[in-house]
Design an enzyme around this catalytic site. Structure first.
Site, PDB file in Angstrom:
ATOM      1  N   HIS A 135       0.773  -1.252   0.165  1.00 38.14           N
ATOM      2  CA  HIS A 135      -0.178  -0.033  -0.019  1.00 38.14           C
ATOM      3  C   HIS A 135       0.779   1.205  -0.182  1.00 38.14           C
ATOM      4  O   HIS A 135       0.637   2.183  -0.897  1.00 38.14           O
ATOM      5  CB  HIS A 135      -0.883  -0.173   1.346  1.00 38.14           C
ATOM      6  CG  HIS A 135      -1.854   1.267   1.310  1.00 38.14           C
ATOM      7  ND1 HIS A 135      -3.001   1.172   0.837  1.00 38.14           N
ATOM      8  CD2 HIS A 135      -1.458   2.365   1.643  1.00 38.14           C
ATOM      9  CE1 HIS A 135      -3.815   2.311   0.997  1.00 38.14           C
ATOM     10  NE2 HIS A 135      -2.785   2.873   1.726  1.00 38.14           N
ATOM     11  N   GLU A 136       1.816   1.269   0.826  1.00 38.39           N
ATOM     12  CA  GLU A 136       2.858   2.334   0.905  1.00 38.39           C
ATOM     13  C   GLU A 136       3.342   2.768  -0.265  1.00 38.39           C
ATOM     14  O   GLU A 136       3.725   3.832  -0.944  1.00 38.39           O
ATOM     15  CB  GLU A 136       3.898   2.315   1.932  1.00 38.39           C
ATOM     16  CG  GLU A 136       3.238   1.930   3.218  1.00 38.39           C
ATOM     17  CD  GLU A 136       2.472   3.203   3.841  1.00 38.39           C
ATOM     18  OE1 GLU A 136       2.593   4.217   3.412  1.00 38.39           O
ATOM     19  OE2 GLU A 136       1.726   2.825   4.773  1.00 38.39           O
ATOM     20  N   HIS A 139       1.356   4.438  -2.975  1.00 36.31           N
ATOM     21  CA  HIS A 139       1.228   5.721  -2.789  1.00 36.31           C
ATOM     22  C   HIS A 139       2.560   6.442  -3.464  1.00 36.31           C
ATOM     23  O   HIS A 139       2.441   7.472  -3.989  1.00 36.31           O
ATOM     24  CB  HIS A 139       1.062   6.047  -1.377  1.00 36.31           C
ATOM     25  CG  HIS A 139      -0.249   6.161  -0.801  1.00 36.31           C
ATOM     26  ND1 HIS A 139      -1.180   6.817  -1.406  1.00 36.31           N
ATOM     27  CD2 HIS A 139      -0.744   5.605   0.179  1.00 36.31           C
ATOM     28  CE1 HIS A 139      -2.243   6.546  -0.761  1.00 36.31           C
ATOM     29  NE2 HIS A 139      -2.032   5.753   0.510  1.00 36.31           N
ATOM     30  N   GLU A 194      -6.799   6.513  -1.551  1.00 42.98           N
ATOM     31  CA  GLU A 194      -6.629   5.347  -0.811  1.00 42.98           C
ATOM     32  C   GLU A 194      -7.041   4.166  -1.403  1.00 42.98           C
ATOM     33  O   GLU A 194      -6.407   3.091  -1.154  1.00 42.98           O
ATOM     34  CB  GLU A 194      -7.313   5.345   0.619  1.00 42.98           C
ATOM     35  CG  GLU A 194      -6.732   6.698   1.302  1.00 42.98           C
ATOM     36  CD  GLU A 194      -5.616   6.236   2.130  1.00 42.98           C
ATOM     37  OE1 GLU A 194      -5.038   5.389   1.864  1.00 42.98           O
ATOM     38  OE2 GLU A 194      -5.202   6.997   3.010  1.00 42.98           O
TER      39      GLU A 194
END
Length: 263
Positions: A135-136, A139, A194
Site C-alpha cells: 500500500h505504501e 502511494h 486510498e
C-alpha cells in the site's frame, strides 16, 4: 529513546502541542521555533521534482535520526529484511527500515523510503505487513507521497529554505524539518487515492506470492483494535479520524480477494 513519527499512507498518529513539540507515544521532541510559515513569503513557489526528492531524503534522514532503528542483528530488523529482500519496483530505489517504537504505523516517502513501526509488526502477520508495505509503495508509485511532501513543504515554515536564496534549495535545518513534520501531521489522502493504493497492494501481494487477503486482514485488524478500547485503540482511532472508511476498504479488498480465489 527518541520517538517522532509522521505517516502518509495507511495511518497517522502524531500530535503537536502548543509548545511546538511533537509527541508520539508519550514522548516529546522540541522542534524549536516551528510556528506557522512566514506571512511575508510569496504564495507562488515552484518546486522541481529534484527539490522534492531532496526534501524527502533530508526528511527521512531526520526521521531515522529521531527514531531508534532496529538493526540487522535484531528480531524486527531480520524479519523486515526477510520480508522485503526480494521486493523490487522498476524506477524506484526502495529502502526499508523498522523503527523500534510501539506505534502501529507505517509511512512512505517519494524517494522510495519505506518505514515500518515495530508496533505494527508485532500485531500483524507477515502477509498483512507486506500488504501494508505494498500500500505504501502504491502511494509512491502514484506520486501521492511526492505531492503530499510538496504540499506540506509549501504550507510550512520550511519553505523559507527555498525562497530565502531566490529559488536555491538550502539544506533544511532541524527547525525546518520540525515544521515540515507539523504540516505532514495533518496530511490526508483522498478516498480515490486510498482505494488506488489498496488496489496496488492487492496486485503487489498477488505478484509476490503473498496471501491476497493480506490487505483486507490488515484493515480488519485495525478496525478490531480500534473497537477494542484501551490506550492502543485510542491511537488507532486518531488514525481513523484522518483516514476514514477503513471498514469499507476492508470489505472491498475482501471481495476482490474472493473473486481472485474463486470463492
Amino acid at each position: 529513546m527518541k520517538k517522532v513519527l509522521v505517516c502518509f499512507a495507511l495511518m497517522a498518529g502524531i500530535s503537536v502541542d502548543g509548545s511546538a513539540q511533537i509527541k508520539v507515544g508519550g514522548k516529546k521532541i522540541d522542534t524549536k521555533k516551528i510556528v506557522g510559515a512566514a506571512t511575508d513569503v510569496a504564495n507562488a513557489i515552484t518546486l522541481s521534482d529534484a527539490d522534492v526528492a531532496k526534501i524527502s531524503r533530508e526528511y527521512v534522514e531526520w526521521m531515522d535520526a529521531h527514531n531508534e532503528v532496529a538493526g540487522p542483528d535484531t528480531e524486527l530488523g531480520q524479519r523486515l529484511q526477510q520480508l522485503t529482500s526480494g521486493i523490487k519496483i522498476e524506477g524506484l530505489d526502495l529502502n526499508f527500515k523498522v523503527y523500534n517504537v510501539l506505534d502501529v504505523n507505517a509511512f512512505a516517502c517519494g524517494d522510495g523510503s519505506i518505514r515500518v513501526c515495530g508496533g505494527l509488526m508485532h500485531v500483524m502477520e507477515d502477509a498483512e505487513v507486506l500488504a501494508v508495505i505494498g500500500h505504501e509503495i502504491g502511494h509512491v508509485v502514484h506520486t501521492d507521497s511526492k505531492n503530499a511532501m510538496k504540499n506540506a513543504y509549501l504550507s510550512s515554515a520550511a519553505k523559507n529554505a527555498l525562497t530565502a536564496t531566490e529559488g536555491t534549495m538550502q539544506k533544511l535545518t532541524d527547525s525546518d524539518l520540525g515544521s515540515l513534520a507539523q504540516a505532514l501531521s495533518s496530511a490526508q489522502y483522498s478516498q480515490k487515492q486510498e482505494y488506488a493504493a489498496d488496489d496496488y497492494a492487492f496486485d503487489f501481494c498477488v505478484k509476490n506470492g503473498v496471501d491476497p487477503y493480506g490487505m483486507a486482514d490488515a484493515l480488519d485488524k485495525l478496525v478490531e483494535m480500534s473497537n477494542a478500547g484501551g490506550e492502543k485503540a485510542s491511537s488507532i482511532q486518531k488514525m481513523f479520524s484522518t483516514h476514514p472508511d477503513s471498514e469499507k476498504r476492508a470489505a472491498r479488498m475482501r471481495e476482490k480477494a474472493d473473486k481472485h480465489t474463486g470463492k
